[in-house]
Scaffold this active site. Structure first.
Site, PDB file in Angstrom:
ATOM      1  N   SER A 105      -2.007 -11.305  -3.394  1.00 21.23           N
ATOM      2  CA  SER A 105      -2.118 -12.691  -3.852  1.00 21.23           C
ATOM      3  C   SER A 105      -3.576 -13.088  -3.888  1.00 21.23           C
ATOM      4  CB  SER A 105      -1.361 -13.628  -2.894  1.00 21.23           C
ATOM      5  OG  SER A 105      -1.665 -14.990  -3.141  1.00 21.23           O
ATOM      6  N   TYR A 119       1.643 -16.595   5.284  1.00 17.47           N
ATOM      7  CA  TYR A 119       1.769 -15.912   3.994  1.00 17.47           C
ATOM      8  C   TYR A 119       0.441 -15.297   3.587  1.00 17.47           C
ATOM      9  CZ  TYR A 119       2.287 -15.615  -1.140  1.00 17.47           C
ATOM     10  OH  TYR A 119       2.298 -15.205  -2.447  1.00 17.47           O
TER      11      TYR A 119
END
Length: 279
Positions: free
Chosen positions: A172, A185
């Site tokens: 990400s 996350y």
């Protein structure tokens, strides 16, 4: 794209999203780049995983679709795979459990005899505005699903992967520009990029490549199911292209990394961020 404020319960479903995401159902055209290959795609019921499964099938691959419990979305993914003339296997279950990771690999081997592409994509996130607000069990679950599952999947799959095979992890933009509201996350996404870089070196002598993709803001059920409605309405507006990306705009990178055209690409982290650089 202007999306209205909206919220769902995790893990979310594409049917309740406005507008509906584009997974390439009516736009992706294959050219045989993955003819005869066998792929595992986790989180394949919706979002990036669904777009990857559809693209892989149209490029000639059979696909095992691993997902949690979003059965309607997963059946729709399988339908698109089968309409492309390829075989789809649906495998529900929680990849936060190591036994489920091993079961996914075992099912792929039982059905297809081997694994050519492993896409570890399933993930969990939740917006939290303070450290104290993060439940201990949520921290443990996020690490188990996002990061530990990659380890267990790879460990189980590698004995069934030959030279030319490909492992792809979904990292990400948060891997090096972490959002403070997504701390667990973001930490897992940084670790995925690091782990993939290690795997590229560990597995090179076997001819197995490992790469990661670092998406930016992509319009998937993860967004309305893990963010406040007002944040959803603004989602994607802060990147240079000024909008969230569609899953269909990410899938071609996964195709390239899985294909033999990427035979010298290993250890890479490919940004798909709408113009926001990664370091």
């Amino acid at each position: 794209m202007n999306q209205p404020a909206q919220e769902q319960r995790p893990p979310g479903t594409e049917a309740e999203m406005e507008p509906r995401p584009d997974h390439g159902e009516h736009s992706y055209r294959g050219s045989g780049r993955l003819d005869g290959k066998v792929a595992i795609v986790t989180g394949g019921d919706s979002g990036i995983g669904k777009a990857v499964a559809i693209a892989y099938a149209r490029e000639g691959a059979d696909v095992l679709i691993s997902y949690l419990d979003e059965h309607e979305d997963a059946r729709d993914t399988a339908r698109w795979v089968e309409e492309a003339g390829r075989k789809a296997v649906l495998m529900p279950g929680d990849l936060a459990e190591p036994a489920q990771c091993m079961a996914v690999v075992a099912q792929a081997v039982e059905t297809f005899g081997r694994i050519d592409v492993l896409v570890s994509n399933a993930a969990y996130q939740m917006t939290r505005t303070s450290v104290e607000e993060i439940p201990d069990e949520e921290w443990d679950h996020t690490l188990a699903l996002n990061l530990s599952a990659l380890f267990h999947l790879v460990k189980a799959a590698v004995p069934h992967m030959g030279p030319g095979s490909s492992i792809i992890g979904t990292s990400s933009v948060n891997s090096d520009q972490p959002s403070p509201a997504l701390m667990p996350y973001a930490a897992t996404k940084a670790a995925i990029a690091n782990m993939i870089a290690s795997l590229a070196q560990l597995l090179a002598d076997r001819g197995i490549r490992a790469n990661s993709v670092a998406p930016g803001p992509i319009w998937t059920p993860l967004i309305p199911s893990t963010m406040p409605g007002e944040h959803v309405a603004e989602f994607g507006g802060n990147v240079p292209l000024g909008r969230p990306g569609q899953p269909a705009e990410v899938a071609p990178v996964y195709v390239m990394l899985a294909s033999d055209e990427a035979s010298y690409v290993s250890g890479a982290r490919v940004a798909v961020t709408g113009g926001k650089p990664i370091l």
